[in-house]
Design an enzyme around this catalytic site. Structure first.
Site, short mmCIF file in Angstrom:
data_model
loop_
_atom_site.label_atom_id
_atom_site.label_comp_id
_atom_site.label_asym_id
_atom_site.label_seq_id
_atom_site.Cartn_x
_atom_site.Cartn_y
_atom_site.Cartn_z
CB VAL A 38 8.68 -5.35 8.82
CG1 VAL A 38 8.02 -6.01 7.34
CG2 VAL A 38 9.89 -5.88 9.04
CD1 TRP B 72 10.68 0.03 3.93
CD2 TRP B 72 9.02 -1.44 3.19
NE1 TRP B 72 11.06 -0.07 2.50
CE2 TRP B 72 10.06 -1.09 2.09
CE3 TRP B 72 8.45 -2.44 2.66
CZ2 TRP B 72 10.44 -1.79 0.97
CZ3 TRP B 72 8.23 -2.99 1.46
CH2 TRP B 72 9.21 -2.54 0.65
CG HIS B 73 4.83 -3.68 3.59
ND1 HIS B 73 5.70 -4.10 4.65
CD2 HIS B 73 4.97 -4.52 2.58
CE1 HIS B 73 6.18 -5.31 4.07
NE2 HIS B 73 5.81 -5.57 2.81
N GLY B 74 3.73 0.65 4.22
CA GLY B 74 2.63 1.84 3.97
C GLY B 74 2.28 2.74 5.36
CG PHE C 97 4.42 -1.00 -0.62
CD1 PHE C 97 3.27 -0.49 0.08
CD2 PHE C 97 4.30 -2.42 -0.84
CE1 PHE C 97 2.08 -1.09 0.26
CE2 PHE C 97 2.98 -3.08 -0.61
CZ PHE C 97 1.87 -2.52 -0.09
#
Length: 474
Positions: free
Chosen positions: A323, A326-328, A474
């Site tokens: 997670v 996924w954001h960066g 993102f």
């Protein structure tokens, strides 16, 4: 084309008028218009990546049909992995390739002489959102939870639907895709509710998030100059900035979809009133949490009829690490995921003789204590989310815990009254999807329209400068 721009307003009005002028009996032509509008909307950001959007759509459309036709589990898996490898490969190439190259160079002290800079700057907008949306479609077909569509036009619309294309909500095919095959009937009241939700989203983005962002950026750009109390205050303000920014976008997206007769999934539900971090992630970016729960956590944690504590803890930690990633492509996001995963593990482990977990205790504790606990951990997560490097995180924490001095700036010039108004409105109307949803049932017409005009005037007054939504990166 930003949602918080006049350009989008003109674009939306033109598409809306043509869409309903086509007529509710001409569903196919309405879908053609939606697809054309969606590709135009996306192409105005960067036309070069329209081909990638189309390619991702075609790969998953074909893969799902092949999975459905296959009679052996082996062939079904092959087509599934073609879809998964394509989507994850595209994500890795454009979003994470440079991160791993940089980490490799740093670890082994080598230099690639900037040969891979193209991937550092050319990240397609909304890539993380639409790849997850299409990938979940093929996985659900493989699991026999959804039937593949044979209508390419409807599937292309499902992937590229412009209200939620660049930052979600991440829709499941079983929820959004059938809406493109049904006749949409014009409903003036539905359009009114959609406009109200757009208005509320613009207020949260332009008036609250962007004004908070000015102060937050000022402090984060030069944290060494400010008193530790100012740093803490800026961190609290960032929590509300990112909430108003992203939930504001979601309100605009859902409201825009309503104008065309579509219903998108709710993505936020007063997350800062959560009584634990576990509950927080059930209220924050809900569609992303559900995606990782269904496609990562459950397969990792599932082991026969029983789930061991160790396996569940490992699954939680790995899921939230992903997670974060996924954001960066940054170590701060990886640590962000690890931190949240560890807190979730802690909340689920029995810590007392009565075998009660921290989450159960927090649910029964006085609400103000549980909410303060949640916000404290959210604030630390926000620091990891906002900082550019782990060194910056360390400096921030060192200055806070050593109570270092500096400029004690109260940041009062922020017009915090707008923030308090937003919080009060959402708390008082917490049973509704958004504060203006059922306003006509409780407030007289004169007062109601006064509120509308006041919000519109304030939004137009502060419509410049236009800032992109945080989650666009993102």
């Amino acid at each position: 084309m930003l949602f918080n721009s006049f350009d989008f307003g003109f674009f939306l009005v033109i598409v809306y008028v043509i869409y309903w002028a086509i007529g509710t009996k001409q569903r196919t032509w309405q879908n053609v218009l939606i697809l054309a509008a969606s590709y135009t909307f996306y192409g105005l950001w960067d036309w070069r990546f329209l081909g990638l959007l189309l390619a991702s759509s075609l790969v998953d459309f074909i893969a799902a049909k092949a999975i459905n036709r296959s009679t052996t589990i082996g062939k079904r898996r092959i087509y599934l992995w073609i879809s998964v490898c394509w989507n994850l490969g595209v994500l890795f190439l454009f979003k994470y390739f440079n991160f791993f190259i940089d980490s490799f160079e740093l670890l082994f002290n080598v230099n690639s002489s900037g040969s891979y800079n193209f991937f550092k700057i050319a990240i397609p907008l909304g890539l993380s959102f639409y790849t997850f949306q299409t990938m979940s479609y093929t996985i659900d077909v493989y699991r026999n939870k959804s039937k593949p569509t044979h209508n390419l036009l409807e599937f292309l619309c499902f992937v590229s639907f412009f209200p939620q294309l660049v930052a979600g909500p991440i829709e499941r095919a079983k929820h959004l895709l059938p809406q493109f095959s049904k006749e949409r009937t014009f409903d003036w009241q539905n359009s009114v509710v959609g406009l109200r939700q757009i208005l509320w989203g613009l207020f949260k983005k332009i008036i609250v998030a962007e004004k908070l962002g000015i102060a937050v950026t000022m402090v984060f750009n030069q944290p060494e100059q400010y008193h530790f109390i100012t740093l803490i205050f800026a961190l609290v303000l960032f929590c509300f900035q990112v909430y108003c920014d992203f939930s504001g976008y979601t309100d605009i997206a859902i409201g825009t979809a309503r104008l065309f007769g579509f219903k998108l999934s709710r993505n936020f539900h007063l997350p800062y009133l959560s009584k634990s971090i576990s509950e927080f992630w059930q209220r924050w970016h809900i569609t992303l949490t559900r995606w990782f729960t269904d496609y990562v956590f459950v397969p990792l944690a599932k082991s026969g009829k029983r789930i061991s504590v160790f396996r569940r803890s490992f699954a939680l930690l790995l899921t939230f690490t992903l997670v974060g990633l996924w954001h960066g492509a940054n170590w701060t996001f990886i640590v962000f995921g690890l931190f949240n995963g560890l807190v979730l593990i802690f909340e689920r482990l029995p810590i007392f003789r009565k075998r009660k977990t921290a989450r159960q205790i927090l649910q029964k504790a006085p609400w103000y204590l549980s909410v303060c606990y949640t916000f404290l951990f959210c604030s630390f997560s926000a620091l990891l989310f906002r900082a550019n490097t782990m060194q910056e995180v360390g400096f921030f924490l060192k200055k806070i815990f050593t109570a270092s001095g500096g400029v004690l700036n109260s940041l009062i010039g922020l017009k915090l009254g707008y923030l308090f108004f937003m919080i009060l409105a959402e708390v008082l109307t917490r049973r509704w999807d958004f504060p203006l949803e059922k306003i006509e049932k409780h407030i007289p017409k004169v007062v109601r329209w006064s509120i509308y005009y006041a919000l519109i005037i304030i939004i137009i007054r502060y419509a410049e400068p236009k800032e992109a939504f945080i989650y666009f990166q993102f």
